[in-house]
Design a protein around this motif. Structure first.
Motif, mmCIF file in Angstrom:
data_model
loop_
_atom_site.group_PDB
_atom_site.id
_atom_site.type_symbol
_atom_site.label_atom_id
_atom_site.label_comp_id
_atom_site.label_asym_id
_atom_site.label_seq_id
_atom_site.Cartn_x
_atom_site.Cartn_y
_atom_site.Cartn_z
ATOM 1 N N ILE A 1 0.829 -1.206 0.000
ATOM 2 C CA ILE A 1 0.000 0.000 0.000
ATOM 3 C C ILE A 1 0.864 1.256 0.000
ATOM 4 O O ILE A 1 0.625 2.201 -0.764
ATOM 5 C CB ILE A 1 -0.942 -0.003 1.221
ATOM 6 C CG1 ILE A 1 -1.935 -1.180 1.120
ATOM 7 C CG2 ILE A 1 -1.695 1.326 1.324
ATOM 8 C CD1 ILE A 1 -2.801 -1.351 2.347
ATOM 9 N N VAL A 2 1.894 1.272 0.849
ATOM 10 C CA VAL A 2 2.775 2.443 0.938
ATOM 11 C C VAL A 2 3.496 2.683 -0.386
ATOM 12 O O VAL A 2 3.543 3.817 -0.893
ATOM 13 C CB VAL A 2 3.788 2.269 2.085
ATOM 14 C CG1 VAL A 2 4.852 3.371 2.034
ATOM 15 C CG2 VAL A 2 3.086 2.275 3.426
ATOM 16 N N ASN A 3 4.064 1.625 -0.963
ATOM 17 C CA ASN A 3 4.768 1.775 -2.239
ATOM 18 C C ASN A 3 3.815 2.215 -3.351
ATOM 19 O O ASN A 3 4.187 3.012 -4.222
ATOM 20 C CB ASN A 3 5.440 0.450 -2.627
ATOM 21 C CG ASN A 3 6.650 0.153 -1.767
ATOM 22 O OD1 ASN A 3 7.368 1.051 -1.362
ATOM 23 N ND2 ASN A 3 6.877 -1.115 -1.484
ATOM 24 N N GLY A 4 2.589 1.704 -3.326
ATOM 25 C CA GLY A 4 1.605 2.116 -4.321
ATOM 26 C C GLY A 4 1.225 3.581 -4.187
ATOM 27 O O GLY A 4 1.093 4.294 -5.186
ATOM 28 N N LEU A 5 1.065 4.045 -2.953
ATOM 29 C CA LEU A 5 0.708 5.452 -2.726
ATOM 30 C C LEU A 5 1.842 6.391 -3.128
ATOM 31 O O LEU A 5 1.599 7.462 -3.703
ATOM 32 C CB LEU A 5 0.339 5.660 -1.257
ATOM 33 C CG LEU A 5 -0.972 5.001 -0.793
ATOM 34 C CD1 LEU A 5 -1.152 5.174 0.710
ATOM 35 C CD2 LEU A 5 -2.166 5.587 -1.543
ATOM 36 N N ILE A 6 3.081 5.993 -2.824
ATOM 37 C CA ILE A 6 4.228 6.822 -3.201
ATOM 38 C C ILE A 6 4.324 6.936 -4.720
ATOM 39 O O ILE A 6 4.467 8.029 -5.285
ATOM 40 C CB ILE A 6 5.535 6.233 -2.628
ATOM 41 C CG1 ILE A 6 5.558 6.355 -1.110
ATOM 42 C CG2 ILE A 6 6.754 6.938 -3.237
ATOM 43 C CD1 ILE A 6 6.716 5.636 -0.448
ATOM 44 N N THR A 7 4.231 5.777 -5.392
ATOM 45 C CA THR A 7 4.302 5.769 -6.855
ATOM 46 C C THR A 7 3.137 6.534 -7.466
ATOM 47 O O THR A 7 3.307 7.335 -8.395
ATOM 48 C CB THR A 7 4.302 4.321 -7.377
ATOM 49 O OG1 THR A 7 5.349 3.581 -6.750
ATOM 50 C CG2 THR A 7 4.498 4.287 -8.879
ATOM 51 N N GLY A 8 1.934 6.301 -6.936
ATOM 52 C CA GLY A 8 0.746 6.946 -7.483
ATOM 53 C C GLY A 8 0.732 8.452 -7.301
ATOM 54 O O GLY A 8 0.268 9.186 -8.173
ATOM 55 N N THR A 9 1.237 8.931 -6.170
ATOM 56 C CA THR A 9 1.304 10.376 -5.943
ATOM 57 C C THR A 9 2.195 11.044 -6.971
ATOM 58 O O THR A 9 1.876 12.114 -7.505
ATOM 59 C CB THR A 9 1.817 10.676 -4.524
ATOM 60 O OG1 THR A 9 0.922 10.081 -3.563
ATOM 61 C CG2 THR A 9 1.888 12.171 -4.276
ATOM 62 N N SER A 10 3.321 10.415 -7.268
ATOM 63 C CA SER A 10 4.229 10.961 -8.279
ATOM 64 C C SER A 10 3.572 10.983 -9.655
ATOM 65 O O SER A 10 3.696 11.967 -10.402
ATOM 66 C CB SER A 10 5.518 10.136 -8.330
ATOM 67 O OG SER A 10 6.200 10.191 -7.091
ATOM 68 N N ILE A 11 2.862 9.889 -9.999
ATOM 69 C CA ILE A 11 2.174 9.848 -11.292
ATOM 70 C C ILE A 11 1.108 10.940 -11.365
ATOM 71 O O ILE A 11 0.957 11.623 -12.378
ATOM 72 C CB ILE A 11 1.526 8.466 -11.503
ATOM 73 C CG1 ILE A 11 2.601 7.386 -11.641
ATOM 74 C CG2 ILE A 11 0.635 8.467 -12.748
ATOM 75 C CD1 ILE A 11 2.037 5.984 -11.715
ATOM 76 N N MET A 12 0.365 11.112 -10.268
ATOM 77 C CA MET A 12 -0.713 12.097 -10.229
ATOM 78 C C MET A 12 -0.175 13.510 -10.464
ATOM 79 O O MET A 12 -0.751 14.304 -11.219
ATOM 80 C CB MET A 12 -1.426 12.021 -8.885
ATOM 81 C CG MET A 12 -2.694 12.831 -8.795
ATOM 82 S SD MET A 12 -3.519 12.532 -7.204
ATOM 83 C CE MET A 12 -5.010 13.497 -7.423
ATOM 84 N N LEU A 13 0.939 13.841 -9.826
ATOM 85 C CA LEU A 13 1.549 15.157 -10.022
ATOM 86 C C LEU A 13 1.987 15.339 -11.474
ATOM 87 O O LEU A 13 1.854 16.421 -12.044
ATOM 88 C CB LEU A 13 2.743 15.320 -9.078
ATOM 89 C CG LEU A 13 2.417 15.397 -7.586
ATOM 90 C CD1 LEU A 13 3.696 15.404 -6.756
ATOM 91 C CD2 LEU A 13 1.565 16.617 -7.270
ATOM 92 N N GLY A 14 2.485 14.261 -12.069
ATOM 93 C CA GLY A 14 2.910 14.339 -13.464
ATOM 94 C C GLY A 14 1.760 14.583 -14.414
ATOM 95 O O GLY A 14 1.897 15.311 -15.399
ATOM 96 N N THR A 15 0.591 13.995 -14.131
ATOM 97 C CA THR A 15 -0.555 14.183 -15.027
ATOM 98 C C THR A 15 -1.042 15.631 -15.024
ATOM 99 O O THR A 15 -1.474 16.148 -16.056
ATOM 100 C CB THR A 15 -1.728 13.259 -14.639
ATOM 101 O OG1 THR A 15 -2.151 13.549 -13.306
ATOM 102 C CG2 THR A 15 -1.322 11.804 -14.736
ATOM 103 N N PHE A 16 -0.969 16.284 -13.860
ATOM 104 C CA PHE A 16 -1.350 17.699 -13.814
ATOM 105 C C PHE A 16 -0.370 18.543 -14.632
ATOM 106 O O PHE A 16 -0.764 19.473 -15.333
ATOM 107 C CB PHE A 16 -1.390 18.196 -12.364
ATOM 108 C CG PHE A 16 -2.630 17.793 -11.620
ATOM 109 C CD1 PHE A 16 -3.869 18.275 -12.000
ATOM 110 C CD2 PHE A 16 -2.563 16.934 -10.539
ATOM 111 C CE1 PHE A 16 -5.023 17.902 -11.316
ATOM 112 C CE2 PHE A 16 -3.702 16.557 -9.848
ATOM 113 C CZ PHE A 16 -4.936 17.050 -10.243
ATOM 114 N N ALA A 17 0.918 18.203 -14.549
ATOM 115 C CA ALA A 17 1.931 18.954 -15.294
ATOM 116 C C ALA A 17 1.760 18.782 -16.800
ATOM 117 O O ALA A 17 2.142 19.653 -17.585
ATOM 118 C CB ALA A 17 3.327 18.500 -14.866
#
Length: 229
Positions: free
Chosen positions: A179-195
């Motif tokens: 769960i922790v690794n998924g949240l870390i990875t997903g947060t980074s992806i989410m920030l990238g999609t906004f950019a």
């Protein structure tokens, strides 16, 4: 990087990250990690293009894709890790000619077509993590472009990945570390999609095709190499 790519062309984050996650954590942990990450990544696209979502197309796709994905996850959990590596690698490489075959045909999909395709694609998504190279021509074939395509495809994927995660949790395949690794990875992806919102209209169709094909080829070969070790 994966989030920006996904935000521009509608897919790519799972293709880019999956070989890395498999090498780091093994395929049976990499799949639920990527499922959690994909939820956040698609949520970023949904929030960024909220007003563009075609809810009828999304519902038609999800009504069969969600149960299909749940069945796919159950199948995945019964497979040995080496088989998963090989299946993922072969799938990514095979999607290069399959995507090009779909793209060359002027197919116009209806809501009924989306429902039929959703069952098949949902099942595959439950097993192989990402079927973005298939859903891209499918939703475009329905008539969606740019923001409407990105938002609707993301909304459908968000529901499918949510179903995947619920099945992983039900069968005890979501320890805290996953769960922790998924949240870390997903947060980074989410920030990238906004950019990526600012550059989504600048990429040419030919560049898009080459980027997707290059990602699938390199990721597929990487996974096959990992399976041969």
């Amino acid at each position: 990087m994966a989030g920006v790519l996904s935000g521009v062309i509608g897919t790519g984050s799972s293709i880019l990250l999956m070989p890395v996650l498999v090498i780091l954590y093994g395929p049976q942990q990499a799949v639920p990690i990527m499922a959690i990450a994909a939820i956040l990544g698609n949520l970023g696209k949904v929030l960024s293009w909220w007003r563009e979502i075609d809810w009828k197309a999304c519902a038609a796709y999800c009504v069969t894709a969600i149960p299909g994905a749940m069945l796919g996850v159950r199948t995945l959990l019964a497979l040995p890790p080496r088989v998963i590596d090989i299946a993922l690698g072969v799938f990514f490489v095979a999607m290069i000619p399959a995507r090009r075959w779909l793209a060359r045909r002027p197919i116009r999909f209806s809501l009924i077509h989306l429902s039929f395709i959703g069952a098949f694609v949902g099942f595959l998504t439950g097993i192989v993590v990402s079927t973005g190279p298939i859903t891209v021509p499918v939703f475009i074939g329905y008539g969606l472009v740019k923001g409407a395509f990105l938002a609707t495809e993301a909304a459908g994927s968000l529901a499918v990945y949510g179903a995947k995660v619920s099945v992983f949790e039900h069968f005890g395949a979501l320890p805290v570390s996953v769960i922790v690794n998924g949240l870390i990875t997903g947060t980074s992806i989410m920030l990238g999609t906004f950019a990526a919102r600012r550059v989504v209209t600048r990429m040419s169709p030919n560049t898009f095709r080459l980027v997707v094909d290059g990602l699938m080829l390199s990721s597929g070969l990487s996974l096959l190499f990992a399976a041969s070790r």
